[in-house]
Design an enzyme around this catalytic site. Structure first.
Site, PDB file in Angstrom:
ATOM      1  N   GLU A 185       5.024  -1.892  -7.942  1.00 54.38           N
ATOM      2  CA  GLU A 185       3.808  -1.080  -7.750  1.00 54.38           C
ATOM      3  C   GLU A 185       4.127   0.368  -8.093  1.00 54.38           C
ATOM      4  OE1 GLU A 185       1.537  -1.671  -4.024  1.00 54.38           O
ATOM      5  OE2 GLU A 185       1.292   0.496  -3.894  1.00 54.38           O
TER       6      GLU A 185
ATOM      7  N   ARG B  99      -7.162   8.654  -1.757  1.00 53.30           N
ATOM      8  CA  ARG B  99      -6.253   9.307  -2.736  1.00 53.30           C
ATOM      9  C   ARG B  99      -6.835   9.304  -4.148  1.00 53.30           C
ATOM     10  NH1 ARG B  99      -3.524  11.276   1.513  1.00 53.30           N
ATOM     11  NH2 ARG B  99      -2.518   9.673   2.740  1.00 53.30           N
TER      12      ARG B  99
ATOM     13  N   GLU C  51       1.008   0.657   8.559  1.00 49.37           N
ATOM     14  CA  GLU C  51       0.088   1.774   8.801  1.00 49.37           C
ATOM     15  C   GLU C  51      -1.191   1.324   9.511  1.00 49.37           C
ATOM     16  OE1 GLU C  51      -0.398   3.655   4.917  1.00 49.37           O
ATOM     17  OE2 GLU C  51       1.340   4.916   5.334  1.00 49.37           O
TER      18      GLU C  51
ATOM     19  N   ARG D  22       2.187  -7.070   0.044  1.00 45.42           N
ATOM     20  CA  ARG D  22       2.871  -5.788  -0.160  1.00 45.42           C
ATOM     21  C   ARG D  22       4.063  -5.624   0.775  1.00 45.42           C
ATOM     22  NH1 ARG D  22      -0.035  -1.065   0.617  1.00 45.42           N
ATOM     23  NH2 ARG D  22       0.472   0.089  -1.261  1.00 45.42           N
TER      24      ARG D  22
ATOM     25  N   ASP E  29       7.759   6.433  -0.584  1.00 44.24           N
ATOM     26  CA  ASP E  29       6.331   6.387  -0.892  1.00 44.24           C
ATOM     27  C   ASP E  29       5.945   7.268  -2.077  1.00 44.24           C
ATOM     28  OD1 ASP E  29       3.658   5.904  -0.789  1.00 44.24           O
ATOM     29  OD2 ASP E  29       3.250   7.188   0.936  1.00 44.24           O
TER      30      ASP E  29
ATOM     31  N   LYS F 193       6.736  -0.988  -3.935  1.00 47.71           N
ATOM     32  CA  LYS F 193       6.633   0.335  -4.564  1.00 47.71           C
ATOM     33  C   LYS F 193       7.957   0.693  -5.230  1.00 47.71           C
ATOM     34  CE  LYS F 193       3.101   2.226  -1.495  1.00 47.71           C
ATOM     35  NZ  LYS F 193       2.634   3.343  -0.656  1.00 47.71           N
TER      36      LYS F 193
ATOM     37  N   GLU G 193      -1.252  11.338  -5.863  1.00 51.57           N
ATOM     38  CA  GLU G 193      -1.260  11.646  -4.432  1.00 51.57           C
ATOM     39  C   GLU G 193      -0.234  12.707  -4.077  1.00 51.57           C
ATOM     40  OE1 GLU G 193      -0.519   8.259  -1.897  1.00 51.57           O
ATOM     41  OE2 GLU G 193      -0.326   9.502  -0.105  1.00 51.57           O
TER      42      GLU G 193
ATOM     43  N   HIS H 256       9.392  14.219   0.612  1.00 56.33           N
ATOM     44  CA  HIS H 256       8.333  14.153   1.627  1.00 56.33           C
ATOM     45  C   HIS H 256       8.174  15.426   2.454  1.00 56.33           C
ATOM     46  CE1 HIS H 256       5.211  12.004   3.579  1.00 56.33           C
ATOM     47  NE2 HIS H 256       5.602  10.829   3.121  1.00 56.33           N
TER      48      HIS H 256
ATOM     49  N   TRP I  78       6.637  10.968   9.998  1.00 60.94           N
ATOM     50  CA  TRP I  78       5.562  11.680   9.310  1.00 60.94           C
ATOM     51  C   TRP I  78       5.865  13.176   9.233  1.00 60.94           C
ATOM     52  CZ3 TRP I  78       0.698   8.986  11.954  1.00 60.94           C
ATOM     53  CH2 TRP I  78       0.547   7.693  11.390  1.00 60.94           C
TER      54      TRP I  78
ATOM     55  N   ASN J 219      -6.226  -0.866   2.417  1.00 63.07           N
ATOM     56  CA  ASN J 219      -6.702  -0.674   3.798  1.00 63.07           C
ATOM     57  C   ASN J 219      -8.084  -1.314   3.801  1.00 63.07           C
ATOM     58  OD1 ASN J 219      -4.427   0.783   4.588  1.00 63.07           O
ATOM     59  ND2 ASN J 219      -5.302   2.692   3.835  1.00 63.07           N
TER      60      ASN J 219
HETATM   61  O1  GCW Z   1       0.994   6.441  -0.014  1.00 62.86           O
HETATM   62  C1  GCW Z   1       0.491   6.035   1.206  1.00 62.86           C
HETATM   63  C2  GCW Z   1      -0.846   6.665   1.259  1.00 62.86           C
HETATM   64  C3  GCW Z   1      -1.913   5.854   1.937  1.00 62.86           C
HETATM   65  C4  GCW Z   1      -1.863   4.455   1.366  1.00 62.86           C
HETATM   66  C5  GCW Z   1      -0.496   3.861   1.651  1.00 62.86           C
HETATM   67  C6  GCW Z   1      -0.324   2.478   1.057  1.00 62.86           C
HETATM   68  C7  GCW Z   1      -3.669   2.940   0.953  1.00 62.86           C
HETATM   69  O2  GCW Z   1      -0.713   7.923   1.860  1.00 62.86           O
HETATM   70  O3  GCW Z   1      -3.130   6.488   1.688  1.00 62.86           O
HETATM   71  O4  GCW Z   1      -2.882   3.634   1.874  1.00 62.86           O
HETATM   72  O5  GCW Z   1       0.495   4.651   1.089  1.00 62.86           O
HETATM   73  O6  GCW Z   1       0.244   2.385  -0.017  1.00 62.86           O
HETATM   74  O7  GCW Z   1      -0.725   1.507   1.664  1.00 62.86           O
END
Ligand code: GCW
Length: 702
Positions: free
Chosen positions: A385, A167, A290, A323, A363, A358, A391, A519, A541, A209
């Site tokens: 966060e 991203r 994820e 997280r 997201d 977050k 993104e 989304h 998704w 990741n």
């Molecule tokens: O926003 C989503 C993104 C992923 C990201 C994930 C996260 C790093 O699409 O790319 O991975 O969140 O925050 O872990």
């Protein structure tokens, strides 16, 4: 021969161009002849370098910057411990009030004093003083006292070890792993200057990741060079770890957090890291989310998972940031998941664990209600966060200043301890008395010359940093500072560009997802629209999962008759969100599934209002284009043309978002586009076709 300045954006807000207003310049020139810096450390050297670079340029005259020696017309930079004159000029109470990182700038007889309890405080004070000059503020009676409200103020890089930035959209990772540890790229120092000038004090260098190799000797040795470059600027390095590291690089058979060998492995690993980097910051962890590994595999929960790492780091006085971004395909409502998973664990985490949440429950969408975890975790240090990289806001192509989004989040009342328990107060520890407090911003910085791709993404980096220091600062004031430092102190320019910036976030909401839709992105790259997405391996998704449009209406019912996610909020929010009449319209479809004919405050039906919002979003971008053209003469050609071209792309994309969405939703509502609005150029199938052919290649999704 004078060489013309190339405005390529590299210097960002530390451009140090000459003050042009003659009156202001005269005042500065009279006031400042020299800077006397007391104390000897890499940080004091950094202060010396910054003043030596900045002042002669800003003031168009020779300014002597020296270590020690107080004379007339000086700026004095010193802790009370290093100068008797300073300790005589300040009281103990004044110094106690600013803590380890705060600073005081004040006039003492004919001098300007910048003081703090530590060298880092002096550095922050020095940047703050330079900011006053860069923004043309009067300094004859200068009096500023400032201290951060949050302890951990950090950037999160989603940078992979192969230098692809997840991203990112602004080139490759700035961390040149292939040439580290030998090559200490000067860019690390410039990164540190920009970051530290905002008061940020930590950075997570790699993607959540996480590649297990980040914990290998090879990469830890590379990290030593980066830590060394950032240290004088008060920035600690953190790393994201992979939960399977004990197996993947440690050769163990398990990563079970309750296994003795695993505990020892983490403790030993922590010792190794601290032997290399004595001021190492800590670990950031994305676990059981994820596809990332975590404690679940061993039947352990998040607290057990985090605590083994916390115990390994505790002897070194540092912390684990865990997280809360979790969601699974089984959940009927993704909104609910983090809250349902984490609230039962409140009180079970070690004191040196921070939960990183977050801002919203899904997201980083253009607008989300705040995550109900803020205000629910009384006994768990909870930090915020935010996303700086765009993104979901058009990557590095669209102008979208995030200040208003951050401000909206920080100012929202959670009612955790009655009225006034804003998210800002929760994360600064004022509500629950957290031991550790923090704010993290996910950045997109890369090898693009201007760091962020779109020049205006810099403004969100800037705003994030300023708000991490003081969450009460207004987004428009921050925008003004940034404009003055990055472009110009010209009033007309400032008011026009500030207006563009302040409207840009709402415009982005309007042309993508007004009234609480969310989304609706093309899956994977998250750039263009695809509200029609139906069949994917996971329902959460798809887009239809979020908008739930049908012949009758649209929206996600999160009241009692639906997922009842609203029960996660404190009163009076629970009651407020339970009825469409009392739900703020900008969040309406987050909480309610409503008829296309539902009457809105304006008197329009929901359908009409939705369409009007989509059209307003496009109009706002067109207005921004005109505004940008109107200030052409106030800036260099290079930045003018670049942003102009980017605004053209944004206008094209806004029209695509609008037409795709309106035509798609019209296939359910069966109602006309209200009179007087320009009709979409093509039919729905045309726009559906674009999803596959017309998108910005994101290296992450090739
Ligand atoms: O926003 C989503 C993104 C992923 C990201 C994930 C996260 C790093 O699409 O790319 O991975 O969140 O925050 O872990």
């Amino acid at each position: 021969m004078e060489v013309e300045r190339v405005e390529d954006g590299y210097d960002a807000w530390l451009r140090y161009v000459p003050v042009t207003d003659q009156k202001v310049l005269n005042a500065y020139q009279n006031e400042i002849d020299a800077v006397a810096i007391y104390g000897d450390s890499p940080t004091m050297n950094a202060i010396f370098d910054e003043f030596s670079e900045a002042l002669p340029k800003l003031l168009s005259k020779r300014v002597s910057v020296q270590k020690g020696a107080i004379a007339k017309g000086e700026v004095v930079v010193s802790t009370p411990a290093n100068s008797e004159w300073v300790s005589d000029s300040i009281t103990k109470d004044e110094m106690d009030a600013i803590g380890d990182e705060g600073y005081i700038i004040k006039k003492v007889s004919d001098k300007i004093l910048i003081t703090a309890n530590t060298d880092i405080g002096l550095l922050y004070g020095s940047f703050a003083f330079l900011r006053e000059i860069q923004t043309g503020q009067p300094i004859d009676n200068i009096a500023i006292t400032s201290a951060p409200k949050v302890k951990l103020r950090m950037l999160n890089h989603w940078d992979n070890l192969n230098r692809v930035v997840e991203r990112g959209y602004a080139g490759l990772s700035i961390w040149d792993w292939g040439r580290l540890p030998e090559y200490n790229d000067p860019r690390y120092t410039d990164y540190a200057r920009l970051t530290s000038s905002l008061g940020l004090n930590g950075t997570v260098v790699n993607n959540v990741n996480a590649d297990p190799r980040m914990l290998s000797d090879q990469f830890l040795n590379k990290l030593v060079t980066i830590a060394g470059a950032l240290r004088p600027y008060g920035i600690k390095v953190f790393i994201s770890i992979n939960y399977q590291a004990p197996i993947r690089i440690g050769g163990l058979k398990t990563a079970d957090p309750l296994n003795e060998e695993v505990k020892e492995w983490w403790a030993k690993k922590a010792d190794e890291i601290y032997a290399l980097i004595p001021d190492f910051g800590g670990f950031l962890v994305k676990a059981d989310s994820e596809g990332q590994p975590g404690p679940f595999k061993y039947g352990r929960d998040h607290a057990q998972g985090a605590n083994v790492l916390a115990d390994a780091l505790a002897p070194h006085g540092s912390m684990v940031i865990w997280r809360a971004f979790v969601y699974s395909p089984e959940q009927y409502d993704r909104f609910r998941e983090a809250f349902d998973e984490f609230t039962p664990l409140d009180g079970k985490f070690r004191d040196n664990v921070l939960l990183q949440v977050k801002n919203g429950p899904i997201d980083f969408q253009p607008r989300e209600p705040f995550s109900p975890l803020f205000g629910a975790m009384k006994q768990t240090n909870t930090m915020l966060e935010l996303q700086i990289t765009q993104e979901y806001f058009g990557f590095a192509n669209h102008l979208a200043y995030m200040g208003p989004l951050y401000e909206e989040v920080l100012d929202t009342d959670t009612y955790a301890e009655g009225e006034g328990s804003t998210v800002g107060k929760v994360i600064s520890g004022e509500i629950f008395g957290y031991d550790y407090t923090g704010m993290a911003g996910v950045v997109n910085l890369g090898t693009d010359r201007n760091w962020t791709g779109h020049p205006f993404v810099q403004s969100s980096w800037y705003a994030f940093g300023r708000l991490a220091w003081d969450y009460t600062l207004p987004a428009d004031e921050i925008a003004e500072e940034w404009i003055r430092m990055t472009f110009s102190n010209d009033q007309e320019f400032i008011s026009t560009v500030k207006d563009m910036m302040m409207n840009s976030r709402e415009a982005g909401v309007n042309y993508r997802m007004p009234l609480g839709l969310t989304h609706l992105y093309a899956q994977g790259h998250h750039y263009g629209p695809a509200p029609w997405t139906v069949n994917l391996p996971r329902p959460d998704w798809t887009a239809v999962y979020y908008h739930k449009a049908d012949k009758e209406g649209i929206g996600f019912d999160r009241t009692k008759t639906g997922s009842n996610a609203i029960e996660q909020y404190n009163e009076p929010l629970k009651t407020q969100f339970s009825s469409p009449e009392t739900t703020p319209e900008e969040l309406l479809l987050w909480f309610h599934h409503l008829s296309w004919d539902h009457e809105m405050n304006s008197g329009n039906t929901l359908w009409e209002e939705l369409v009007h919002k989509y059209y307003a979003g496009v109009d706002e971008i067109r207005t921004m284009q005109k505004q940008w053209d109107s200030v052409k003469d106030h800036m260099d050609e290079r930045r003018y043309h670049f942003v102009k071209a980017l605004l053209e792309i944004q206008e094209r994309d806004a029209v695509r978002w609008r037409n795709s969405s309106v035509l798609y939703f019209q296939s359910f509502s069966n109602r006309p586009i209200p009179d007087g609005l320009e009709k979409p150029e093509h039919d729905l199938n045309y726009y559906i076709g674009l999803e596959k052919t017309e998108y910005i290649p994101d290296p992450w999704y090739n």
